[in-house]
Design a protein around this motif. Structure first.
Motif, PDB file in Angstrom:
ATOM      1  N   ILE A  10       0.653  -1.550   0.414  1.00 10.35           N
ATOM      2  CA  ILE A  10      -0.348   0.306  -0.226  1.00 10.35           C
ATOM      3  C   ILE A  10       1.078   1.299  -0.222  1.00 10.35           C
ATOM      4  CG2 ILE A  10      -1.501   1.637   1.387  1.00 10.35           C
ATOM      5  CD1 ILE A  10      -2.850  -1.578   2.381  1.00 10.35           C
ATOM      6  N   ILE A  11       0.379   2.280  -0.796  1.00 15.35           N
ATOM      7  CA  ILE A  11       1.340   3.613  -1.288  1.00 15.35           C
ATOM      8  C   ILE A  11       0.973   4.295   0.416  1.00 15.35           C
ATOM      9  CG2 ILE A  11       1.613   5.261  -2.352  1.00 15.35           C
ATOM     10  CD1 ILE A  11       2.373   4.186  -4.640  1.00 15.35           C
ATOM     11  N   LEU A  12       1.615   5.428   0.732  1.00 14.70           N
ATOM     12  CA  LEU A  12       0.479   6.285   1.201  1.00 14.70           C
ATOM     13  C   LEU A  12       1.168   7.841   0.943  1.00 14.70           C
ATOM     14  CD1 LEU A  12      -0.508   7.587   3.902  1.00 14.70           C
ATOM     15  CD2 LEU A  12       1.825   7.765   4.907  1.00 14.70           C
ATOM     16  N   ILE A  13       0.799   8.329   0.437  1.00 13.70           N
ATOM     17  CA  ILE A  13       0.533   9.703   0.197  1.00 13.70           C
ATOM     18  C   ILE A  13       0.940  10.471   0.979  1.00 13.70           C
ATOM     19  CG2 ILE A  13       0.558  11.542  -2.152  1.00 13.70           C
ATOM     20  CD1 ILE A  13      -1.191   9.234  -3.541  1.00 13.70           C
ATOM     21  N   THR A  14       1.051  10.965   1.523  1.00 14.78           N
ATOM     22  CA  THR A  14       1.530  12.270   2.932  1.00 14.78           C
ATOM     23  C   THR A  14       1.932  14.302   1.846  1.00 14.78           C
ATOM     24  OG1 THR A  14       1.601  12.461   4.749  1.00 14.78           O
ATOM     25  CG2 THR A  14       3.278  10.833   4.222  1.00 14.78           C
ATOM     26  N   THR A  15       2.078  14.606   3.489  1.00 18.26           N
ATOM     27  CA  THR A  15       2.866  15.836   2.950  1.00 18.26           C
ATOM     28  C   THR A  15       4.044  16.024   3.612  1.00 18.26           C
ATOM     29  OG1 THR A  15       1.961  15.900   4.989  1.00 18.26           O
ATOM     30  CG2 THR A  15       0.236  17.448   3.607  1.00 18.26           C
ATOM     31  N   GLU A  16       4.715  16.345   3.617  1.00 20.95           N
ATOM     32  CA  GLU A  16       6.158  16.905   4.612  1.00 20.95           C
ATOM     33  C   GLU A  16       5.935  16.525   5.739  1.00 20.95           C
ATOM     34  OE1 GLU A  16       9.283  19.602   2.745  1.00 20.95           O
ATOM     35  OE2 GLU A  16       7.211  20.326   1.061  1.00 20.95           O
ATOM     36  N   ASP A  17       7.318  16.686   6.717  1.00 22.10           N
ATOM     37  CA  ASP A  17       7.287  16.129   8.485  1.00 22.10           C
ATOM     38  C   ASP A  17       6.618  17.644   8.554  1.00 22.10           C
ATOM     39  OD1 ASP A  17       7.935  13.163   7.694  1.00 22.10           O
ATOM     40  OD2 ASP A  17       9.786  13.770   7.854  1.00 22.10           O
ATOM     41  N   TYR A  18       6.553  18.683   8.630  1.00 25.39           N
ATOM     42  CA  TYR A  18       6.408  20.241   9.242  1.00 25.39           C
ATOM     43  C   TYR A  18       4.813  19.716   9.335  1.00 25.39           C
ATOM     44  CZ  TYR A  18       5.684  22.911   5.730  1.00 25.39           C
ATOM     45  OH  TYR A  18       5.158  23.342   4.562  1.00 25.39           O
ATOM     46  N   ILE A  19       4.335  18.812   8.710  1.00 23.55           N
ATOM     47  CA  ILE A  19       2.973  19.433   8.796  1.00 23.55           C
ATOM     48  C   ILE A  19       2.063  17.954  10.631  1.00 23.55           C
ATOM     49  CG2 ILE A  19       0.717  19.464   8.054  1.00 23.55           C
ATOM     50  CD1 ILE A  19       2.378  20.477   6.312  1.00 23.55           C
ATOM     51  N   SER A  20       2.205  18.264  11.312  1.00 26.22           N
ATOM     52  CA  SER A  20       2.072  17.255  11.878  1.00 26.22           C
ATOM     53  C   SER A  20       0.456  16.742  11.824  1.00 26.22           C
ATOM     54  CB  SER A  20       1.332  18.186  13.497  1.00 26.22           C
ATOM     55  OG  SER A  20       0.133  19.142  13.134  1.00 26.22           O
ATOM     56  N   ILE A  21      -0.334  16.910  11.292  1.00 17.56           N
ATOM     57  CA  ILE A  21      -0.837  15.726  10.915  1.00 17.56           C
ATOM     58  C   ILE A  21      -1.072  14.660  10.081  1.00 17.56           C
ATOM     59  CG2 ILE A  21      -3.391  16.492   8.978  1.00 17.56           C
ATOM     60  CD1 ILE A  21      -4.526  18.584  10.260  1.00 17.56           C
ATOM     61  N   GLY A  22      -0.253  15.463   8.699  1.00 14.54           N
ATOM     62  CA  GLY A  22       0.601  13.963   8.125  1.00 14.54           C
ATOM     63  C   GLY A  22       1.268  13.399   8.857  1.00 14.54           C
ATOM     64  N   ASN A  23       2.037  13.552   9.963  1.00 14.87           N
ATOM     65  CA  ASN A  23       3.046  12.420  10.567  1.00 14.87           C
ATOM     66  C   ASN A  23       1.916  11.754  11.336  1.00 14.87           C
ATOM     67  OD1 ASN A  23       5.367  13.018  10.171  1.00 14.87           O
ATOM     68  ND2 ASN A  23       5.166  14.603  11.449  1.00 14.87           N
ATOM     69  N   GLU A  24       0.533  12.479  12.087  1.00 11.00           N
ATOM     70  CA  GLU A  24      -0.046  11.355  12.884  1.00 11.00           C
ATOM     71  C   GLU A  24      -0.773  10.383  11.693  1.00 11.00           C
ATOM     72  OE1 GLU A  24      -1.652  11.597  16.081  1.00 11.00           O
ATOM     73  OE2 GLU A  24       0.513  12.372  16.317  1.00 11.00           O
ATOM     74  N   ARG A  25      -0.960  11.012  10.385  1.00  5.46           N
ATOM     75  CA  ARG A  25      -1.679   9.913   9.370  1.00  5.46           C
ATOM     76  C   ARG A  25      -0.268   8.831   9.361  1.00  5.46           C
ATOM     77  NH1 ARG A  25      -4.905  13.975   6.278  1.00  5.46           N
ATOM     78  NH2 ARG A  25      -6.441  14.733   8.353  1.00  5.46           N
TER      79      ARG A  25
END
Lengths: 343, 343
Positions: free
Chosen positions: B187-202
């Motif tokens: 499964i690929i995860l497409i997320t944001t850069e690290d400084y956005i905490s929400i992306g991190n949580e996900r």
DNA sequence: TTGAAAGCGCTAACAG
DNA sequence: CTGTTAGCGCTTTCAA
């Protein structure tokens, strides 16, 4: 903790009068350099900010613009708000936004609750409910009360005020012509019910393009999406109608939709029937929003330039606020075709 | 023309004192029935409305809530505004909205321009710029000044205040688990850069789901979409990366995207490579907006319940305004999976 | 039962 | 150059 400091307090601390402080902070030349320096420094240190309520009460204007839109959760209106917000803040105005949720009653309530002295003027796109009701008293009353109103997008002919509108007819004409020039001859128009003037205008443009090209358009290719039920219901009944049309008329080669969701529905039906865009059918829609950009394939769209619209509306309002006697003005914005190869 | 009428004018007309009028209109029992009737009738006839500016100045509160969001043209935030607006107006508050356009500077400017006595409290989702900068002084300053702040969606751990957030980790965990349960393994995860905490949580949730199922996730299946350029650029570079990944790993059978536009890009790439959803690849994304609803096929989405979030935020703020001493509270909203058969 | 007066924070005309 | 005063529209205490 660090409660807001007032002129009075500064005056007391510095042992001068309130008006001296007021003037000093306005850099008035009435006040001696010494005193001015002292007062300004003190004020800066304590982060003095005039109480806007008091200022407004005094000037009898709060520099607030009220925006009433039918729906916030809508890309186009969000763009407009964006534009209003920018121009407003450039001119020192604050923006208050309320949504009528397409309801006549809520629109009336919003206007009345804001028309107290708080608001300097309104920017409004009327709700579908109001258009259906055909009751515009709340708007004309507001204008008569001396609170200027700028109508945008969904405007009302009977009301005299500043307006910003899209050249819907021309847009539809150009979109349709584009399809016709590509050799399309049997073009479906998906539009709204009649009481929404914009849908009407667009239908006119569609017809004009056909007339000019000497093509007989078929009345049954104009599909009107109902507005009576929930959004889901309306769209799914549109889906059925569209599917029927496309199955019945296998030679349909173009679709023009007056908004994005209608176009998305079209895309869905086309996919189901295994009809390719743009190979078999050209597709084009009004409103350059997030749906047309991100669908597969992306849909060519007639942009209504929401942000520009917002800016123009705010400008008209601010101009009128400066000079209440100027003539009413109607700004017309031309649609731009964003070609995304769905044609 | 019909200028607003004031207490003073009513008093003069009826030959009573201003305070009598004021009391009568408040239905105070201090005033005799006769006089009250007379005054109320007169006021009604002339459509008397108290000047809210004066009232506010007097009470030292304007009942205005300031909402600062990163972007208005965004379905989720529009939903939140909707929620705030509803709860606010139910409680007699007006809402002022400004957008930071994801910029730190604009966020600071907005806060400062509103934190004059006009605003009673803020509801804020911090901009990406602020998260990057890691400078939260403007927010803590505001709180220290005694103006309550409710943070939502993109919150900041270091700041003590009321918060409303989404259980991003759990949402991602559940979404990923769902895919795993359907037999998906790569499964690929497409997320944001690290400084956005929400992306991190996900991302964490994604990893947890793998761990729990005893599947080794591959680091290179986590694709981080850059944020440095324009949106178009970022997305088109994401498109390239994704295409590369999918070509390189032909056994990929699932994609989970942290927002709708990433999912739309995925859909596009999948289409190009002729990979079917959901037959070959399951697709799921965060944010139940207009893109996932209207794409073909519609995308299963993890709804963040924007409107509910707005309502909760407004509630927290209003509660705090009533009782400034209450303990800080963090409301957590669970994501809900809206299954649209893309899994 | 009604009214006079003070005050919210600020501005501005006028006096000193 | 600085201060006094009145007033924006309203609420509220206190006095009549």
């Amino acid at each position: 903790m660090n409660q807001k400091i007032t002129l009075k307090q500064i005056a007391k601390e510095l042992d001068v009068s309130i008006s001296t402080v007021s003037k000093a902070l306005k850099d008035s030349k009435e006040i001696g350099e010494e005193t001015k320096k002292k007062i300004q420094a003190f004020a800066k240190y304590y982060k003095y900010r005039p109480n806007p309520l008091a200022v407004s009460l005094k000037n009898n204007t709060a520099k607030i613009i009220g925006v009433i839109i039918p729906e916030i959760v809508h890309h186009f209106f969000a763009e407009v708000i964006n534009g209003v917000e920018k121009t407003a803040s450039e001119n020192g105005y604050t923006v208050i936004i309320t949504s009528s949720n397409e309801q006549f009653e809520k629109e009336v309530a919003n206007i009345s609750s804001l028309s107290d002295s708080l608001i300097d003027g309104f920017i409004i796109s009327v709700s579908k409910g109001t258009l259906k009701e055909k009751n515009y008293e709340h708007i004309s009353d507001t204008i008569e009360l001396g609170i200027p109103v700028v109508l945008f997008d969904r405007t009302i002919d009977d009301i005299e005020c500043d307006k910003v509108m899209v050249n819907d007819r021309l847009g539809a004409y150009e979109g349709t012509s584009k399809l016709i020039n590509k050799g399309r001859r049997k073009i479906i128009l998906i539009t709204t019910e009649d009481y929404i003037s914009i849908g009407n205008e667009r239908t006119q443009g569609y017809i004009e393009a056909h007339d000019e090209a000497n093509i007989n358009y078929q009345q049954d290719l104009i599909i009107k999406c109902q507005e009576k039920g929930s959004r889901e219901k309306n769209l799914s009944s549109l889906e059925k109608n569209l599917e029927k049309s496309l199955t019945l008329n296998s030679d349909i080669d173009g679709i023009i939709a007056v908004n994005e969701s209608y176009a998305a529905v079209a895309l869905k039906v086309l996919g189901k029937l295994n009809i390719k865009v743009p190979e078999n059918v050209s597709l084009i829609c009004f409103s350059d929003g997030v749906i047309s950009q991100f669908s597969t394939p992306p849909i060519s769209a007639l942009s209504q330039h929401g942000e520009l619209m917002g800016r123009k509306a705010a400008n008209l309002l601010i101009e009128r606020l400066k000079n209440p006697e100027r003539d009413f003005q109607t700004d017309v914005i031309e649609c731009t075709l964003i070609d995304r190869n769905s044609i």
